[in-house]
Design an enzyme around this catalytic site. Structure first.
Site, PDB file in Angstrom:
ATOM      1  N   GLN A   1      62.002  11.472  20.706  1.00 38.69           N
ATOM      2  CA  GLN A   1      61.344  10.463  19.889  1.00 38.69           C
ATOM      3  C   GLN A   1      59.864  10.332  20.240  1.00 38.69           C
ATOM      4  O   GLN A   1      59.036  10.014  19.392  1.00 38.69           O
ATOM      5  CB  GLN A   1      62.060   9.120  20.096  1.00 38.69           C
ATOM      6  CG  GLN A   1      61.452   7.954  19.373  1.00 38.69           C
ATOM      7  CD  GLN A   1      62.392   6.761  19.365  1.00 38.69           C
ATOM      8  OE1 GLN A   1      63.448   6.807  18.749  1.00 38.69           O
ATOM      9  NE2 GLN A   1      62.046   5.712  20.063  1.00 38.69           N
TER      10      GLN A   1
ATOM     11  N   SER B   1      20.238   2.172  22.141  1.00 40.92           N
ATOM     12  CA  SER B   1      20.561   1.521  23.400  1.00 40.92           C
ATOM     13  C   SER B   1      20.287   0.033  23.274  1.00 40.92           C
ATOM     14  O   SER B   1      19.358  -0.375  22.578  1.00 40.92           O
ATOM     15  CB  SER B   1      19.700   2.129  24.509  1.00 40.92           C
ATOM     16  OG  SER B   1      19.571   1.218  25.585  1.00 40.92           O
TER      17      SER B   1
ATOM     18  N   ASN C   1      20.800   8.102  20.806  1.00 41.16           N
ATOM     19  CA  ASN C   1      21.842   8.798  21.564  1.00 41.16           C
ATOM     20  C   ASN C   1      22.820   9.546  20.660  1.00 41.16           C
ATOM     21  O   ASN C   1      23.208   9.038  19.610  1.00 41.16           O
ATOM     22  CB  ASN C   1      22.619   7.797  22.420  1.00 41.16           C
ATOM     23  CG  ASN C   1      21.735   7.174  23.491  1.00 41.16           C
ATOM     24  OD1 ASN C   1      20.822   7.821  24.000  1.00 41.16           O
ATOM     25  ND2 ASN C   1      21.988   5.917  23.812  1.00 41.16           N
TER      26      ASN C   1
ATOM     27  N   LYS D   1      56.334  12.259  18.568  1.00 41.08           N
ATOM     28  CA  LYS D   1      55.442  11.838  17.495  1.00 41.08           C
ATOM     29  C   LYS D   1      54.207  11.110  18.017  1.00 41.08           C
ATOM     30  O   LYS D   1      53.154  11.135  17.385  1.00 41.08           O
ATOM     31  CB  LYS D   1      56.214  10.966  16.506  1.00 41.08           C
ATOM     32  CG  LYS D   1      57.175  11.790  15.654  1.00 41.08           C
ATOM     33  CD  LYS D   1      58.166  10.965  14.868  1.00 41.08           C
ATOM     34  CE  LYS D   1      59.281  10.375  15.701  1.00 41.08           C
ATOM     35  NZ  LYS D   1      60.152  11.382  16.362  1.00 41.08           N
TER      36      LYS D   1
ATOM     37  N   GLU E   1      29.049  13.220  21.663  1.00 36.96           N
ATOM     38  CA  GLU E   1      29.672  12.934  22.964  1.00 36.96           C
ATOM     39  C   GLU E   1      31.147  12.584  22.796  1.00 36.96           C
ATOM     40  O   GLU E   1      31.995  12.994  23.594  1.00 36.96           O
ATOM     41  CB  GLU E   1      28.937  11.793  23.665  1.00 36.96           C
ATOM     42  CG  GLU E   1      27.537  12.179  24.108  1.00 36.96           C
ATOM     43  CD  GLU E   1      26.763  10.975  24.608  1.00 36.96           C
ATOM     44  OE1 GLU E   1      26.491  10.913  25.814  1.00 36.96           O
ATOM     45  OE2 GLU E   1      26.419  10.092  23.807  1.00 36.96           O
TER      46      GLU E   1
ATOM     47  N   LYS F   1      15.667   4.754  22.701  1.00 35.64           N
ATOM     48  CA  LYS F   1      16.780   5.714  22.757  1.00 35.64           C
ATOM     49  C   LYS F   1      17.390   6.022  21.388  1.00 35.64           C
ATOM     50  O   LYS F   1      17.533   5.171  20.539  1.00 35.64           O
ATOM     51  CB  LYS F   1      17.896   5.179  23.676  1.00 35.64           C
ATOM     52  CG  LYS F   1      17.546   5.127  25.142  1.00 35.64           C
ATOM     53  CD  LYS F   1      17.191   6.479  25.732  1.00 35.64           C
ATOM     54  CE  LYS F   1      18.387   7.390  25.869  1.00 35.64           C
ATOM     55  NZ  LYS F   1      19.375   6.899  26.835  1.00 35.64           N
TER      56      LYS F   1
ATOM     57  N   HIS G   1      25.381  31.804  31.015  1.00 32.24           N
ATOM     58  CA  HIS G   1      25.233  30.937  32.208  1.00 32.24           C
ATOM     59  C   HIS G   1      24.185  29.847  31.975  1.00 32.24           C
ATOM     60  O   HIS G   1      23.553  29.390  32.918  1.00 32.24           O
ATOM     61  CB  HIS G   1      24.845  31.731  33.460  1.00 32.24           C
ATOM     62  CG  HIS G   1      25.658  32.971  33.676  1.00 32.24           C
ATOM     63  ND1 HIS G   1      26.774  33.001  34.472  1.00 32.24           N
ATOM     64  CD2 HIS G   1      25.516  34.211  33.156  1.00 32.24           C
ATOM     65  CE1 HIS G   1      27.288  34.237  34.458  1.00 32.24           C
ATOM     66  NE2 HIS G   1      26.543  34.983  33.667  1.00 32.24           N
TER      67      HIS G   1
ATOM     68  N   TYR H   1      70.018  17.300  20.655  1.00 30.60           N
ATOM     69  CA  TYR H   1      69.078  16.189  20.568  1.00 30.60           C
ATOM     70  C   TYR H   1      69.169  15.305  21.813  1.00 30.60           C
ATOM     71  O   TYR H   1      70.251  14.998  22.303  1.00 30.60           O
ATOM     72  CB  TYR H   1      69.361  15.328  19.323  1.00 30.60           C
ATOM     73  CG  TYR H   1      68.396  14.149  19.230  1.00 30.60           C
ATOM     74  CD1 TYR H   1      67.116  14.322  18.716  1.00 30.60           C
ATOM     75  CD2 TYR H   1      68.750  12.887  19.700  1.00 30.60           C
ATOM     76  CE1 TYR H   1      66.211  13.267  18.669  1.00 30.60           C
ATOM     77  CE2 TYR H   1      67.852  11.817  19.645  1.00 30.60           C
ATOM     78  CZ  TYR H   1      66.583  12.027  19.132  1.00 30.60           C
ATOM     79  OH  TYR H   1      65.682  10.982  19.104  1.00 30.60           O
TER      80      TYR H   1
ATOM     81  N   ASN I   1      69.281  13.364  13.612  1.00 28.93           N
ATOM     82  CA  ASN I   1      68.727  14.454  14.432  1.00 28.93           C
ATOM     83  C   ASN I   1      68.104  15.556  13.583  1.00 28.93           C
ATOM     84  O   ASN I   1      67.035  16.069  13.908  1.00 28.93           O
ATOM     85  CB  ASN I   1      69.827  15.043  15.327  1.00 28.93           C
ATOM     86  CG  ASN I   1      70.407  14.004  16.261  1.00 28.93           C
ATOM     87  OD1 ASN I   1      69.860  12.913  16.390  1.00 28.93           O
ATOM     88  ND2 ASN I   1      71.508  14.337  16.922  1.00 28.93           N
TER      89      ASN I   1
HETATM   90  N1  ARG Z   1      63.847   7.733  16.106  1.00 32.70           N
HETATM   91  C1  ARG Z   1      64.490   8.945  16.497  1.00 32.70           C
HETATM   92  C2  ARG Z   1      63.427  10.001  16.840  1.00 32.70           C
HETATM   93  O1  ARG Z   1      62.329   9.828  16.449  1.00 32.70           O
HETATM   94  C3  ARG Z   1      65.334   9.477  15.382  1.00 32.70           C
HETATM   95  C4  ARG Z   1      66.495  10.283  15.845  1.00 32.70           C
HETATM   96  C5  ARG Z   1      67.473   9.418  16.523  1.00 32.70           C
HETATM   97  N2  ARG Z   1      68.680  10.125  16.750  1.00 32.70           N
HETATM   98  C6  ARG Z   1      69.629   9.636  17.526  1.00 32.70           C
HETATM   99  N3  ARG Z   1      70.677  10.347  17.680  1.00 32.70           N
HETATM  100  N4  ARG Z   1      69.485   8.475  18.133  1.00 32.70           N
HETATM  101  O2  ARG Z   1      63.718  10.978  17.488  1.00 32.70           O
END
Ligand code: ARG
Length: 458
Positions: free
Chosen positions: A323, A278, A286, A326, A291, A284, A157, A318, A111
């Site tokens: 998780q 195109s 583009n 990320k 974009e 074209k 505008h 936690y 954690n």
């Molecule tokens: N893979 C977990 C995450 O990214 C790591 C932490 C996991 N902790 C736990 N108590 N299961 O958050």
């Protein structure tokens, strides 16, 4: 023996569907360098306080280096059975060192480990982004210098409003990206607080020295409350918000340039290398990169939304939900970094079509506001001057002419004596030269700002 770090409590194996559902190794493997770095600092600290011998710590540090090289070279076997990057690296360490490897996780939990790794990763990413933003600012500054004399119609505008120097236009974006850099630098202060040592949620009864880890990893301070640590993702909300602002700045600019490359505007030529054609229409060219810079900003703001909803209603401390942080984090960073990497060369290699811009610059009454201000200087109250110039514009539209084409009698009818000097502010060049306020597009003011930015971008 179970592969699981927590196998002791369990007698049955994990369902393979659960392994697939709960794994994060498919995306958190990119934290491996940071995980290794944090573990090495942790091991050295454990030796300092006597929880490892010096030899054990040296062995761990060296083995972690070797594991890092293996991952780097793509020779490391990943498996969803080992869940995440932390477990993989610890497992590999145990395979190499046996019981010594089994000591590494002393006094820490995944954690506090995961949030430490993520902070180290964000810190590097902040520094990389600062470099990319600076490069874009430099490209904008070069464009400002290279288009010193060019005057653009300024819009509000999306209607023609007042003239602006192209340099003023480019510096407007330099300002925005400067604020982005400052915002990221401010975010870095809160990122750079060490979580490790909070252990699972309550700290540890082992005599760890958190400050040693802090010094080794270059953090400014220790997170003060262990219970706060493993649930704190504020720094990610901030970071991805900051990324969202960058993405929105890029998107607005991309929109502008997409418009400017249309036949209707014809202001800008983009480099061939940054455009696509195109499959059916041979003529074209583009602006797909622009974009997609505009389009990808949607992902970044969605990533922010994802993170905010992720932490909504999470109790301390936690929870496995975290998780998923990320997924959004990496996507937001990758998207913004990729956009910035293309924005700078696009700015460097695009060319304004000065002749096309100049040919229509006198259209759209870009001098009307300066005319109104001239009336004010002659003693006409602002609202009356506004009304009078509005009527003159209407007259011009009837006569299909410009304000500078109206005869002196017309100006005299607005206010006696007005025709003296009024022609010195009419027409775009005159209107532009009349500006004088600080921060305006007045040529001298823009020169001053260019000078200042030359030394300010570092
Ligand atoms: N893979 C977990 C995450 O990214 C790591 C932490 C996991 N902790 C736990 N108590 N299961 O958050």
């Amino acid at each position: 023996m179970s592969h699981k770090t927590w196998g002791g409590r369990f007698s049955g194996a994990t369902d393979t569907r659960v392994e697939a559902f709960t794994e994060s190794i498919s995306y958190d493997r990119r934290l491996f360098r940071h995980d290794i770095r944090a573990s090495q600092a942790h091991a050295r600290m454990l030796a300092e306080v006597g929880l490892l011998t010096a030899e054990e710590a040296d062995g761990i540090v060296a083995a972690l280096d070797a594991i890092g090289v293996e991952i780097e070279r793509d020779e490391f076997a990943f498996s969803i059975q080992l869940e995440d990057i932390h477990t993989h690296i610890e497992r590999a360490l145990i395979e190499r060192l046996g019981d010594v490897g089994r000591k590494l996780h002393t006094g820490r939990s995944r954690n506090d480990q995961v949030v430490t790794d993520v902070k180290l990763w964000v810190r590097d990413s902040l520094d990389a982004l600062d470099g990319l933003l600076k490069e874009l600012q430099q490209a904008l500054l070069v464009a400002a210098e290279g288009n010193r004399k060019l005057v653009l119609p300024g819009y509000t505008h999306m209607q023609r409003a007042q003239p602006v120097l192209a340099a003023h236009y480019f510096l407007a974006y330099v300002e925005k990206y400067q604020r982005d850099r400052e915002r990221l630098a401010d975010c870095r202060k809160r990122v750079n607080v060490l979580p490790l040592g909070a252990a699972a949620l309550a700290g540890t009864s082992l005599p760890i020295d958190r400050d040693s880890v802090r010094r080794q990893l270059g953090f400014d301070a220790l997170a003060a409350n262990s219970l706060d640590v493993s649930s704190d993702r504020d720094f990610l909300l901030e970071f991805v918000f900051d990324l969202s602002v960058v993405a929105l700045h890029l998107s607005g600019w991309a929109e502008e340039w997409i418009l400017w490359t249309t036949t209707e505007f014809g202001f800008l030529d983009l480099p061939d290398a940054f455009c696509t054609g195109s499959s059916i229409m041979p003529h074209k060219k583009n602006p797909d990169v622009l974009e997609l810079i505009r389009g990808k900003s949607a992902r970044v703001t969605a990533d922010l939304q994802q993170l905010m909803v992720l932490v909504k209603g999470l109790p301390l401390a936690y929870n496995r939900d975290l998780q998923e942080d990320k997924v959004a984090l990496f996507d937001a960073f990758d998207t913004v970094a990729a956009s910035l990497e293309l924005a700078a060369p696009l700015v460097r290699e695009s060319r304004f079509r000065a002749e096309v811009i100049a040919a229509r610059l006198e259209d759209g009454f870009l001098d009307a506001t300066t005319l109104m201000e001239f009336c004010i200087l002659q003693g006409v109250p602002m609202r009356a001057a506004h009304e009078a110039v509005g009527k003159l514009v209407r007259l011009c539209e009837e006569r299909r002419c410009r304000l500078a084409d109206l005869p002196p009698e017309v100006y005299e009818s607005v206010s006696a004596g007005l025709s003296n000097g009024v022609y010195k502010v009419l027409g775009v060049a005159n209107a532009l030269a009349a500006f004088q306020s600080v921060g305006s597009t007045a040529p001298a003011e823009v020169e001053r700002q260019l000078m200042a930015w030359r030394t300010r971008i570092d």
